[in-house]
Design a protein around this motif. Structure first.
Motif, short mmCIF file in Angstrom:
data_model
loop_
_atom_site.label_atom_id
_atom_site.label_comp_id
_atom_site.label_asym_id
_atom_site.label_seq_id
_atom_site.Cartn_x
_atom_site.Cartn_y
_atom_site.Cartn_z
N GLN A 71 0.83 -1.21 0.00
CA GLN A 71 0.00 0.00 0.00
C GLN A 71 0.86 1.26 0.00
O GLN A 71 0.58 2.21 -0.72
N GLU A 73 4.02 1.62 -0.99
CA GLU A 73 4.75 1.77 -2.25
C GLU A 73 3.86 2.43 -3.31
O GLU A 73 4.32 3.30 -4.07
N LYS A 74 2.59 2.03 -3.38
CA LYS A 74 1.67 2.62 -4.35
C LYS A 74 1.48 4.11 -4.08
O LYS A 74 1.54 4.95 -4.99
N ASP A 77 4.73 6.06 -4.87
CA ASP A 77 4.91 6.29 -6.31
C ASP A 77 4.02 7.42 -6.80
O ASP A 77 4.43 8.27 -7.60
N GLN A 78 2.81 7.44 -6.30
CA GLN A 78 1.84 8.45 -6.71
C GLN A 78 2.32 9.86 -6.35
O GLN A 78 2.29 10.77 -7.19
#
Length: 458
Positions: A71, A73-74, A77-78
């Motif tokens: 979660q 990492e997502k 990245d965003q």
């Protein structure tokens, strides 16, 4: 050749990073610090709002960590894409770990609690965190955001235990799941912000062999202590703050036979007994209305009705000393407790003072007779200048001569000097005195070699 190659690789890596900074791929260290802080706060905020608690409800710690890592990492990245910033893999990994620590751990101090080389963590307000490693204090570069951040960590520690901390009750003793002792103090008592002091304990409790390897005790002293516990001698472990009394108490309790029923009584449960028949009790603070307090003395009195073979009190601090002595004198042989003191003789003086704190009007001689009858052995431990812990005295309580309790030292630690590295140099020596309970030990089948009491050359 290898060294030269390593230098060239390091130089090339540094040049590459500088080029990436200039090209805008990686932010420079100064701006990165602010970007990391901003991204951490955003990701943590969104993580709390978006994470599916049902998904992690029945998972173990490792599964929860893996789930949160995906979660994070997502989200990371965003936000990096939105800001047009790229972090190195090591920085991303560190940010992920720090966010997980905030979400399910104990904030910035989580890595310190996971480091087995650290024995104590001391948070002096949000901007100052010290640790103790190898007996010496070190200032870390770890900081909290503000006072509220420290308060949140305190709440996370004490909430599962049913403890509370607020302006009406600004101090609390608690423990972590691994048994580590926690003390917290908040304003208005703590002027510079909330403080946390965590005394860590090993996941695998120390044994006598560990104390011998650490140089805390000699092999011969260990043989005597083991025999004293197996022979049901009542033992008082004394020493100053952070001298290792609880660790020694835990090691001594390991020699209690598995067939016996043991009751342990503590302010915050720390002891890690391996025996199967152990009843653990913990004192309780008063509630918001000032009611419901259960003191150590209440637990000691109640333990006498629980048919214990031995009673172990984490530390006597007040009137419970009288009840502990009475228990030792009325069939609960082999009981053990600890006390803060500056010498073996001071252990008895403080014990006498604590009996008076029970509010009973007893003459001094009567109290001393009870002490002399109850206590068989004093194990005195000290924390030396170099941070090492040593059992500096093993002393037998012989009896009474007039109004004075007579003692005789069986083993001593002789400190010779500090070497050029600041380490204490000394040795453990027997005094040549054979304890009076030696015959009693033999009579009940507990054997210890007579030779361990002899001075070198005797």
């Amino acid at each position: 050749m290898v060294s030269l190659l390593q230098q060239r690789l390091a130089q090339q890596k540094k040049i590459q990073e500088n080029n990436e900074v200039e090209q805008g791929k990686i932010s420079d260290p100064v701006s990165q610090k602010h970007e990391v802080k901003s991204i951490k706060e955003k990701v943590l905020s969104e993580l709390v709002a978006t994470v599916d608690t049902a998904m992690i409800k029945d998972k173990n710690q490792d599964e929860i960590t893996r789930h949160l890592s995906v979660q994070i990492e997502k989200l990371l990245d965003q936000h990096l894409l939105e800001m047009g910033v790229t972090f190195k893999r090591s920085t991303r990994h560190r940010i992920t770990g720090e966010i997980i620590s905030e979400a399910i751990g104990y904030g910035p101090i989580t890595p310190l609690l996971q480091d087995n080389t650290i024995s104590e963590v001391m948070v002096n307000g949000p901007k100052q965190v010290y640790i103790e490693r190898n007996g010496l204090l070190e200032l870390t570069d770890i900081q909290f955001r503000d006072n509220d951040h420290v308060r949140n960590v305190i709440e996370r520690i004490i909430s599962p235990l049913g403890r509370r901390i607020d302006e009406s009750s600004p101090m609390v003793d608690a423990r972590l799941p691994d048994g580590s002792r926690v003390n917290a103090v908040i304003p208005p008592l703590a002027i510079d912000g909330p403080t946390i002091t965590i005394r860590k304990f090993s996941d695998d409790p120390y044994k006598l062999s560990d104390l011998i390897n650490f140089g805390t005790v000699s092999t011969n002293m260990g043989l005597l202590l083991k025999a004293a516990v197996q022979g049901e001698m009542n033992i008082l472990v004394g020493g100053g703050t952070a001298s290792g009394k609880t660790t020694t108490l835990n090691v001594l309790s390991d020699f209690i036979p598995a067939s016996e029923r043991i009751v342990t009584i503590e302010d915050a449960a720390e002891l890690q007994l391996r025996q199967p028949h152990v009843v653990r009790m913990e004192s309780r603070q008063a509630n918001v209305e000032g009611k419901g307090r259960i003191a150590i003395r209440d637990l000691v009195i109640n333990s006498l009705r629980m048919r214990p073979n031995r009673i172990i009190v984490g530390e006597v601090r007040g009137g419970e000393a009288l009840d502990m002595l009475q228990a030792m004198n009325t069939g609960h042989d082999g009981s053990i407790t600890t006390i803060h003191a500056n010498s073996p003789r001071d252990c008895l003086s403080r014990l006498e003072t604590m009996v008076l704190m029970a509010g009973v009007d007893l003459p001094a001689r009567s109290i001393r007779e009870q002490i002399a009858s109850a206590i068989d052995l004093i194990v005195y431990q000290a924390r030396l200048k170099d941070g090492s812990r040593k059992i500096t005295y093993i002393t037998e309580v012989v009896g009474m001569e007039g109004d004075i309790i007579t003692l005789q030292d069986i083993f001593l630690y002789h400190q010779k000097e500090l070497n050029e590295k600041g380490k204490v140099v000394g040795n453990f020596v027997p005094t040549g005195v054979i304890p009076r309970f030696y015959t009693s030990l033999k009579s009940i089948g507990v054997h210890v070699p007579n030779s361990i009491f002899l001075k070198s050359g005797d």
